[in-house]
Each structure stands twice: as C-alpha cells, then as structure tokens.
Write a protein that holds these residues in place. Structure first.
Motif, PDB file in Angstrom:
ATOM      1  N   VAL A   1      11.678  -4.415  -8.686  1.00  0.00           N
ATOM      2  CA  VAL A   1      11.249  -5.687  -9.274  1.00  0.00           C
ATOM      3  C   VAL A   1      11.743  -5.830 -10.712  1.00  0.00           C
ATOM      4  O   VAL A   1      11.972  -6.952 -11.185  1.00  0.00           O
ATOM      5  CB  VAL A   1       9.712  -5.864  -9.202  1.00  0.00           C
ATOM      6  N   ARG A   2      11.926  -4.718 -11.411  1.00  0.00           N
ATOM      7  CA  ARG A   2      12.434  -4.770 -12.790  1.00  0.00           C
ATOM      8  C   ARG A   2      13.885  -5.277 -12.816  1.00  0.00           C
ATOM      9  O   ARG A   2      14.275  -5.993 -13.739  1.00  0.00           O
ATOM     10  CB  ARG A   2      12.347  -3.381 -13.421  1.00  0.00           C
ATOM     11  N   ASN A   3      14.664  -4.901 -11.832  1.00  0.00           N
ATOM     12  CA  ASN A   3      16.084  -5.236 -11.818  1.00  0.00           C
ATOM     13  C   ASN A   3      16.417  -6.419 -10.914  1.00  0.00           C
ATOM     14  O   ASN A   3      17.589  -6.743 -10.716  1.00  0.00           O
ATOM     15  CB  ASN A   3      16.895  -4.013 -11.390  1.00  0.00           C
TER      16      ASN A   3
ATOM     17  N   HIS B   1       0.852  -1.188   0.000  1.00  0.00           N
ATOM     18  CA  HIS B   1       0.000   0.000   0.000  1.00  0.00           C
ATOM     19  C   HIS B   1       0.890   1.241   0.000  1.00  0.00           C
ATOM     20  O   HIS B   1       1.196   1.808   1.060  1.00  0.00           O
ATOM     21  CB  HIS B   1      -0.925  -0.002   1.218  1.00  0.00           C
ATOM     22  N   PRO B   2       1.358   1.672  -1.172  1.00  0.00           N
ATOM     23  CA  PRO B   2       2.321   2.776  -1.263  1.00  0.00           C
ATOM     24  C   PRO B   2       1.763   4.085  -0.722  1.00  0.00           C
ATOM     25  O   PRO B   2       0.567   4.362  -0.818  1.00  0.00           O
ATOM     26  CB  PRO B   2       2.613   2.870  -2.761  1.00  0.00           C
ATOM     27  N   ARG B   3       2.662   4.885  -0.180  1.00  0.00           N
ATOM     28  CA  ARG B   3       2.284   6.176   0.403  1.00  0.00           C
ATOM     29  C   ARG B   3       2.483   7.338  -0.557  1.00  0.00           C
ATOM     30  O   ARG B   3       2.036   8.451  -0.297  1.00  0.00           O
ATOM     31  CB  ARG B   3       3.112   6.419   1.665  1.00  0.00           C
ATOM     32  N   SER B   4       3.204   7.100  -1.657  1.00  0.00           N
ATOM     33  CA  SER B   4       3.518   8.187  -2.596  1.00  0.00           C
ATOM     34  C   SER B   4       3.848   7.610  -3.965  1.00  0.00           C
ATOM     35  O   SER B   4       4.071   6.393  -4.117  1.00  0.00           O
ATOM     36  CB  SER B   4       4.726   8.978  -2.088  1.00  0.00           C
ATOM     37  N   ASP B   5       3.900   8.496  -4.967  1.00  0.00           N
ATOM     38  CA  ASP B   5       4.349   8.075  -6.292  1.00  0.00           C
ATOM     39  C   ASP B   5       5.751   7.483  -6.207  1.00  0.00           C
ATOM     40  O   ASP B   5       6.074   6.501  -6.878  1.00  0.00           O
ATOM     41  CB  ASP B   5       4.366   9.270  -7.243  1.00  0.00           C
ATOM     42  N   SER B   6       6.582   8.099  -5.373  1.00  0.00           N
ATOM     43  CA  SER B   6       7.962   7.651  -5.225  1.00  0.00           C
ATOM     44  C   SER B   6       8.033   6.194  -4.764  1.00  0.00           C
ATOM     45  O   SER B   6       8.881   5.420  -5.228  1.00  0.00           O
ATOM     46  CB  SER B   6       8.711   8.551  -4.237  1.00  0.00           C
ATOM     47  N   ASP B   7       7.142   5.807  -3.838  1.00  0.00           N
ATOM     48  CA  ASP B   7       7.114   4.415  -3.372  1.00  0.00           C
ATOM     49  C   ASP B   7       6.894   3.464  -4.542  1.00  0.00           C
ATOM     50  O   ASP B   7       7.532   2.407  -4.632  1.00  0.00           O
ATOM     51  CB  ASP B   7       5.988   4.220  -2.353  1.00  0.00           C
ATOM     52  N   ILE B   8       5.980   3.833  -5.445  1.00  0.00           N
ATOM     53  CA  ILE B   8       5.676   2.976  -6.592  1.00  0.00           C
ATOM     54  C   ILE B   8       6.858   2.916  -7.552  1.00  0.00           C
ATOM     55  O   ILE B   8       7.248   1.840  -8.013  1.00  0.00           O
ATOM     56  CB  ILE B   8       4.412   3.474  -7.316  1.00  0.00           C
TER      57      ILE B   8
ATOM     58  N   GLN C   1      10.009   3.400  -6.962  1.00  0.00           N
ATOM     59  CA  GLN C   1      11.104   2.638  -6.370  1.00  0.00           C
ATOM     60  C   GLN C   1      10.819   1.141  -6.419  1.00  0.00           C
ATOM     61  O   GLN C   1      11.722   0.340  -6.685  1.00  0.00           O
ATOM     62  CB  GLN C   1      11.326   3.086  -4.922  1.00  0.00           C
ATOM     63  N   TRP C   2       9.571   0.770  -6.144  1.00  0.00           N
ATOM     64  CA  TRP C   2       9.225  -0.653  -6.183  1.00  0.00           C
ATOM     65  C   TRP C   2       9.310  -1.197  -7.605  1.00  0.00           C
ATOM     66  O   TRP C   2       9.828  -2.307  -7.831  1.00  0.00           O
ATOM     67  CB  TRP C   2       7.824  -0.877  -5.610  1.00  0.00           C
TER      68      TRP C   2
END
Length: 280
Positions: free
Chosen positions: A90-92, A76-83, A85-86
């Motif tokens: 997962v991409r890398n 449950h991300p708190r900001s755009d930045s959380d998304i 970064q996630w």
C-alpha cells in the motif's frame, strides 16, 4: 442469567466488577433501549453492568466504561510477514485519484449528507471516484471498494447508520487517508487504536461547511505531495493496530487490535487499583 451467575463469583465480589470486561458485538446504542418492546435490549442498564468495561464497535463518548474497538475488516494476517508485505504494497501503490466515496444516498432522509458528498464527487472533473452502494451491493465489501481505496489518496467517511462505519477501517487498511465530517465518527471512538493527533493521519471538514458550499476537492488539493505522503505513512504505521490477526496465539512480534484492547483493559485495571483513583 449470566449476570446472576457472575455476581455470585468471588472474583466479581472483590471489586464489584471493576476489573471485569466484556465484548459486545454491536454498537452501544443497541444495548441501551429504555423499553423492552424496543428493538435491541437494555443490557447496559441492567444491575451488574455498570462497572464493567465494555468493548464495542461504537461507544458512547460520555460513558467511561464504553471503549470503542475497530470494526473487523477483510484483512486477517497470518504472520508478521503478511503485515510487512501489505504495508509495503500500500505504501508503493500508484494512486491516480485524489479522493473517493463508497456509499449510497438516503433518499428518504431530508438534506441527506451523503447526497452532498456524491454531488461533489461527481462534479470533481475525474478527481473523485464513486462506488455506488445502493441496495446490498457493498454489504460484504466488494473488491471494487478495496480497489477504489487503493487507488485514492483520500476517502470520504461520513457517519453511517450510526456515527461510525466499517468503511473507516477498510479505507485505512488500504493506505487511504480518511476524511471525517463528525468528530464522533473516529476521534471520540477509537483512542486506543489511532494516533493521538488527528491531523497526522486524517482530514476534518465540518459537515455544515460542506452543506454551505465548501469544496472538498479544493480543501484536499491544498495538501502538498509531501504532506499526503507523511499522512499516508502514519495511516500505514497504524494498520497493525486496527486489524485482527488470524492465528489464535497472535502474531510473532506485532500487536494487533486484540492485543491493543487487552493491554488497554489491563492498564485500566491497574489504574483502578491506585489509591484515590477516580474514573473520568
């Protein structure tokens, strides 16, 4: 009581409920019991519920008013930045396992399909990873499940107790590519939230093919590294649409599952207002 009250409201009476919606916290079948003594209720069959758009974690594919929405995952991300970064994480992520399965066999079920999957996984010569969910070990989503999805290119997603399961979304949030065996597990459920082209983000192997001996390992090994990378990127692109953000006011610029659901309801209401509109 709530139906009696709402049907007395002028907002309801102007459309007979066509521009109303509700969220229902279980699968649609739990609200479609024909007898009062059955577990669940007959809520959807009650007068007043017919024209309401219903948001549920599993819909009846043949009922226009049912709309499938994602099961809540643990992210449950708190900001755009959380998304962002996630998604980068997962991409890398280095993934060392071809495919995985988190679940448990149903010993009381004849020809249990999960048993077929477990057997194939265990015979995959180290290319498949299993998380044994016997008992209640996976009821709250253990870290072992997340780590397994993060380490695997593909995750097997059979039907759960019903046609859907929360694991679909845990798998995709981890950037793993889902493998489905029933169309009703995802393709006929979450059209507002998933890519239009199922092949762009998932693999489908009919369950009967598996029962008749088709090797899941062989099917998945046919995908090139470039194809896997492209499919994973599509999964990662859609992560925001399948999660529920933490802030009450939403995220800054990204739309989460809540936003997608509300936008879908409002779009549907506008369609209803068009002259001659007929629901499908």
């Amino acid at each position: 009581m709530i139906l009696d009250w709402v049907r007395d409201q002028p907002y309801w009476n102007r459309s007979d409920g066509w521009d109303h919606f509700t969220t229902m916290g279980r699968i649609t079948w739990d609200f479609r019991r024909s007898k009062n003594e059955d577990w669940g209720s007959r809520c959807i069959y009650m007068p007043g519920m017919r024209n309401i758009t219903r948001l549920l974690i599993e819909r009846n594919p043949w009922d226009y008013f049912d709309v499938g929405v994602p099961y809540p995952s643990g992210f449950h991300p708190r900001s755009d930045s959380d998304i962002f970064q996630w998604q980068y994480f997962v991409r890398n992520r280095q993934r060392d396992t071809l495919f995985c399965f988190a679940g448990a066999p149903r010993g009381a079920v004849k020809n249990d399909f999960r048993g077929f999957l477990l057997n194939q996984c265990m015979n995959a010569s180290g290319l498949c990873r299993v998380v044994d969910c016997a008992g209640t070990r996976c009821s709250n989503g253990t870290s072992a499940i997340l780590e397994t999805f993060l380490d695997s290119d593909f995750c097997l997603q059979p039907r759960g107790d019903s046609f859907t399961r929360r694991s679909i979304f845990d798998c995709m949030v981890a950037g793993s590519i889902p493998v489905f065996f029933w169309h009703r597990t995802a393709y006929l459920q979450y059209q507002w939230f998933l890519p239009n082209d199922p092949k762009s983000y998932s693999v489908f192997i009919h369950r009967d093919e598996v029962k008749n001996g088709t090797s899941i390992q062989s099917v998945l090994q046919r995908y090139s590294r470039e194809e896997v990378k492209k499919m994973r990127e599509k999964v990662i692109e859609f992560i925001p649409k399948i999660i529920y953000a933490k802030p009450e006011n939403g995220l800054e610029s990204i739309k989460d599952a809540f936003d997608v659901a509300i936008d879908g309801v409002l779009k549907r209401n506008k369609e209803h207002e068009q002259p001659g509109y007929k629901w499908k």
